[in-house]
Design a protein around this motif. Sequence first.
Motif, PDB file in Angstrom:
ATOM      1  N   ASN A 136       0.824  -1.213   0.000  1.00 21.69           N
ATOM      2  CA  ASN A 136       0.000   0.000   0.000  1.00 21.69           C
ATOM      3  C   ASN A 136       0.858   1.263   0.000  1.00 21.69           C
ATOM      4  N   LYS A 137       1.855   1.295   0.857  1.00 23.44           N
ATOM      5  CA  LYS A 137       2.716   2.468   0.946  1.00 23.44           C
ATOM      6  C   LYS A 137       3.449   2.703  -0.371  1.00 23.44           C
ATOM      7  N   ASN A 138       3.974   1.639  -0.945  1.00 26.06           N
ATOM      8  CA  ASN A 138       4.736   1.771  -2.187  1.00 26.06           C
ATOM      9  C   ASN A 138       3.850   2.207  -3.346  1.00 26.06           C
ATOM     10  N   PHE A 139       2.631   1.678  -3.401  1.00 30.48           N
ATOM     11  CA  PHE A 139       1.735   2.057  -4.488  1.00 30.48           C
ATOM     12  C   PHE A 139       1.379   3.535  -4.394  1.00 30.48           C
ATOM     13  N   ILE A 140       1.027   3.983  -3.193  1.00 27.14           N
ATOM     14  CA  ILE A 140       0.690   5.397  -3.004  1.00 27.14           C
ATOM     15  C   ILE A 140       1.877   6.280  -3.371  1.00 27.14           C
ATOM     16  N   ALA A 141       3.062   5.900  -2.908  1.00 30.10           N
ATOM     17  CA  ALA A 141       4.264   6.691  -3.200  1.00 30.10           C
ATOM     18  C   ALA A 141       4.568   6.720  -4.696  1.00 30.10           C
ATOM     19  N   SER A 142       4.274   5.623  -5.393  1.00 31.61           N
ATOM     20  CA  SER A 142       4.621   5.519  -6.809  1.00 31.61           C
ATOM     21  C   SER A 142       3.809   6.459  -7.692  1.00 31.61           C
ATOM     22  N   ILE A 143       2.613   6.848  -7.251  1.00 29.47           N
ATOM     23  CA  ILE A 143       1.791   7.727  -8.093  1.00 29.47           C
ATOM     24  C   ILE A 143       1.500   9.077  -7.430  1.00 29.47           C
ATOM     25  N   LYS A 144       2.064   9.308  -6.265  1.00 28.30           N
ATOM     26  CA  LYS A 144       1.788  10.557  -5.534  1.00 28.30           C
ATOM     27  C   LYS A 144       2.185  11.787  -6.336  1.00 28.30           C
ATOM     28  N   ASP A 145       3.407  11.820  -6.855  1.00 28.62           N
ATOM     29  CA  ASP A 145       3.872  12.999  -7.604  1.00 28.62           C
ATOM     30  C   ASP A 145       3.033  13.235  -8.854  1.00 28.62           C
ATOM     31  N   ALA A 146       2.689  12.160  -9.555  1.00 30.09           N
ATOM     32  CA  ALA A 146       1.858  12.287 -10.760  1.00 30.09           C
ATOM     33  C   ALA A 146       0.469  12.792 -10.392  1.00 30.09           C
ATOM     34  N   ALA A 147      -0.033  12.357  -9.238  1.00 33.88           N
ATOM     35  CA  ALA A 147      -1.354  12.809  -8.788  1.00 33.88           C
ATOM     36  C   ALA A 147      -1.334  14.301  -8.445  1.00 33.88           C
ATOM     37  N   ILE A 148      -0.246  14.754  -7.862  1.00 29.10           N
ATOM     38  CA  ILE A 148      -0.103  16.185  -7.552  1.00 29.10           C
ATOM     39  C   ILE A 148      -0.034  16.998  -8.857  1.00 29.10           C
ATOM     40  N   ASP A 149       0.712  16.491  -9.831  1.00 29.47           N
ATOM     41  CA  ASP A 149       0.766  17.167 -11.138  1.00 29.47           C
ATOM     42  C   ASP A 149      -0.631  17.237 -11.765  1.00 29.47           C
ATOM     43  N   ASN A 150      -1.402  16.167 -11.602  1.00 31.54           N
ATOM     44  CA  ASN A 150      -2.774  16.151 -12.114  1.00 31.54           C
ATOM     45  C   ASN A 150      -3.601  17.273 -11.515  1.00 31.54           C
ATOM     46  N   PHE A 151      -3.419  17.493 -10.227  1.00 31.45           N
ATOM     47  CA  PHE A 151      -4.148  18.563  -9.550  1.00 31.45           C
ATOM     48  C   PHE A 151      -3.722  19.926 -10.084  1.00 31.45           C
ATOM     49  N   LEU A 152      -2.421  20.120 -10.230  1.00 33.22           N
ATOM     50  CA  LEU A 152      -1.915  21.406 -10.703  1.00 33.22           C
ATOM     51  C   LEU A 152      -2.344  21.689 -12.137  1.00 33.22           C
ATOM     52  N   ASN A 153      -2.460  20.635 -12.943  1.00 36.59           N
ATOM     53  CA  ASN A 153      -2.817  20.809 -14.358  1.00 36.59           C
ATOM     54  C   ASN A 153      -4.322  20.821 -14.611  1.00 36.59           C
ATOM     55  N   TYR A 154      -5.060  20.020 -13.830  1.00 33.45           N
ATOM     56  CA  TYR A 154      -6.479  19.838 -14.148  1.00 33.45           C
ATOM     57  C   TYR A 154      -7.439  20.128 -12.985  1.00 33.45           C
ATOM     58  N   GLY A 155      -6.939  20.172 -11.759  1.00 31.77           N
ATOM     59  CA  GLY A 155      -7.807  20.484 -10.631  1.00 31.77           C
ATOM     60  C   GLY A 155      -8.405  19.283  -9.917  1.00 31.77           C
ATOM     61  N   VAL A 156      -7.964  18.073 -10.286  1.00 38.02           N
ATOM     62  CA  VAL A 156      -8.437  16.876  -9.594  1.00 38.02           C
ATOM     63  C   VAL A 156      -7.551  16.656  -8.369  1.00 38.02           C
ATOM     64  N   LEU A 157      -8.127  16.619  -7.187  1.00 37.39           N
ATOM     65  CA  LEU A 157      -7.344  16.508  -5.958  1.00 37.39           C
ATOM     66  C   LEU A 157      -6.483  15.242  -5.957  1.00 37.39           C
ATOM     67  N   PRO A 158      -5.258  15.330  -5.423  1.00 39.19           N
ATOM     68  CA  PRO A 158      -4.399  14.137  -5.349  1.00 39.19           C
ATOM     69  C   PRO A 158      -5.070  12.966  -4.633  1.00 39.19           C
ATOM     70  N   SER A 159      -5.811  13.256  -3.572  1.00 38.84           N
ATOM     71  CA  SER A 159      -6.483  12.183  -2.824  1.00 38.84           C
ATOM     72  C   SER A 159      -7.494  11.449  -3.695  1.00 38.84           C
ATOM     73  N   ILE A 160      -8.155  12.180  -4.558  1.00 36.87           N
ATOM     74  CA  ILE A 160      -9.145  11.573  -5.459  1.00 36.87           C
ATOM     75  C   ILE A 160      -8.453  10.710  -6.499  1.00 36.87           C
TER      76      ILE A 160
END
Length: 296
Positions: A136-160
Amino acid sequence: MKVIKAALILFLACFVILVWNLWSSHSISITKDQMKTFISVVDEVSVGKIQVNWKDVAAVSAVRNDGDFESISDDKIKETANVFIGKQGNQFTLRTIDEVINQLDFDAEQMKSVKQYSEYLNDEVVYSHKLNENLNKNFIASIKDAAIDNFLNYGVLPSITISQAILESDWGRSQLAVDYNNLFGIKDHRKWQGETASLKTTEFYDKQIQANFRAYDSISQSVKDHGLFLSENPRYTKNGLFSSKTYIEQAKALENAGYSTAEDEQGNKMYSRLLIQLIQQYELQLIDSAVYQQQA
């Protein structure tokens, strides 16, 4: 002799400080039920405004209540949570814990105590023991940065983004994720120009169908396309996905827009509930709070 005496005094002083630090850190404790209360109340206050970090609220609340988590009322939690929320024009902003401490006019001893509580809550407290599982920890860490970029580019929260990836791909273990790098179950719609994969999937409660899904060259491509896909489909904007600033609202917007047909045995929609449970269980909303503070 004087040197030995001075060294002894220095040793005793260091020993006292060490014992005090150990005692003070172990004297701080918060139960699972108390954590659940803070999460519930703080996230309720956040709805319609901006995502507040429940651990920051807990640290400040503890000092305001002389270290007694148990007797902190819901109203007191709400009061402290609201201090973290600022406003610039029509936009809500998130104050840092230092800004809140200054606003509350804490003295030096109170500031020190807030730091101790904050360190304890952030370093030692995990709401869900499942977060300690390496998968679980590794999976979350593996996509965390990409999820943050998604938020900055499109407005979808990283948690979502992260919770959807967890739910749709079974922590990256589904055939669609392993063989085709598709974490979100996005199907082959008319705008898609890339490769596709035909797989069986479940609709509603237990209906099996064959469907074509998008295939990606990488996981990062899948995450990026997730944000693009949502932003290009008017129904998500119409249902308030991008005007919502908290995960509770965005989860409900996804459900209302029909992202998933998931239902329980009684035919009730359950997608937003599943996302919210995952976000709270793995403290993904804290990533949202951190990103909001970085934007300030």
